[in-house]
Design a protein around this motif. Structure first.
Motif: not given
Ligand SMILES: C[S@@+](CC[C@H](N)C(=O)[O-])C[C@H]1O[C@@H](n2cnc3c(N)ncnc32)[C@H](O)[C@@H]1O
Length: 279
Positions: A28, A32, A69-70, A92, A119, A144-145, A172
């Motif tokens: 992802e 993105y 989103n950004r 994330g 992240d 990990d979130a 986000v």
């Molecule tokens: C779509 S990107 C969003 C980036 C930023 N927050 C934005 O909105 O511009 C999603 C991010 O969430 C991270 N992510 C997804 N599941 C995660 C988890 N369980 N723990 C930590 N990070 C996670 C992914 O690695 C990715 O970098």
């Protein structure tokens, strides 16, 4: 630089095994990154991204929700700075963008603002380590979130962020990657509980309330080969992630309708956002 190749491997940090660097599986952060016009992605990521934006399935790249989103995230950070928030936890956080990452927006207004990026992805971690090298009041943490305690109790986080003071926690474009079986409500509740009064919670989430059901189903299916899953949710469910926090104006709305800039593009209908304050 104090880190070595070990960060490119998976690893047990806290409660969960973190993902390894794997250029053969779409991921992802890189998908993105491609959608936002970045170069930190592989052919496998671009293939999935192109499926998501194909005109047949979608309404055109310029309206794609990644950009919506950004732009929301950037406006939300400016808004929170205006509200006096000087601590951010960006969970994330994704790969850094060319400009206007959270600390860059915040430090242009007040360089004392403290920003923690989180992240679980090894490439995100390495890129932020490079970007933040020598930048005061910033840190990046790999965790990990789905195990919020691993983040909130992380020594690098507690060294920078004072959770007894107001903080903004940014979730986000994250929660739609946390499937129901991983208890997204429990995850968000843990973050909400850790916030001091006056703190803010920022959420954006892809929804299945706007798009036609077949398009929504195809969108989720496009993630079948991706490391992260995609769970679109209805607006009511997204609203419930805020618990009893108070949504600031204009409430829970399409991304493009949240404090839009003058040149804001119309909303895609796929992205729901909100910012709420803890009384
Ligand atoms: C779509 S990107 C969003 C980036 C930023 N927050 C934005 O909105 O511009 C999603 C991010 O969430 C991270 N992510 C997804 N599941 C995660 C988890 N369980 N723990 C930590 N990070 C996670 C992914 O690695 C990715 O970098």
């Amino acid at each position: 630089m104090s880190w070595g190749p070990a960060i490119y491997t998976g690893g047990y940090v806290g409660e969960r095994t973190l993902p390894s660097f794997d250029p053969s599986t779409p991921a992802e952060p890189r998908i993105y990154n491609y959608l936002l016009g970045g170069k930190d992605n592989f052919a496998v990521d671009r293939e999935v991204a192109e499926k998501l934006v194909s005109k047949r399935r979608y309404i055109g790249r310029w309206q794609y929700p990644a950009i919506e989103n950004r732009r929301f995230l950037e406006r939300a950070v400016r808004y929170l700075m205006e509200q006096g928030i000087r601590q951010f936890i960006d969970v994330g956080c994704g790969l850094p963008t060319e400009k206007d990452n959270v600390h860059q927006i915040a430090h242009a207004i007040d360089p004392e603002t403290r920003v923690a990026y989180v992240d679980y992805d090894p490439e995100v971690y390495v890129h932020f380590r490079t970007l933040l090298d020598g930048v005061p009041n910033t840190v990046v943490i790999r965790a990990d979130a789905r195990s919020p305690k691993d983040i909130l109790d992380h020594p690098d986080l507690t060294a920078l962020i004072d959770l007894s003071e107001p903080v903004a926690i940014l979730l986000v474009a994250l929660l739609h990657h946390i499937p129901d079986e991983d208890d997204p409500e429990g995850v968000v509740a843990c973050f909400r509980d850790a916030m001091a009064p006056g703190s803010h919670l920022v959420i954006s989430h892809m929804t299945n309330d706007g798009p036609p059901p077949t398009s929504a189903a195809r969108f989720e299916q496009a993630f079948e080969t991706v490391r992260e899953s995609m769970t679109l949710r209805p607006r009511d469910r997204i609203r419930s992630f805020f618990g009893d926090l108070e949504l600031v104006e204009p409430g829970l709305v399409d991304g493009g309708h949240w404090h839009p800039d003058e040149d804001e593009t119309p909303p895609s209908n796929w992205l729901v956002v909100g910012v709420a304050k803890k009384p």
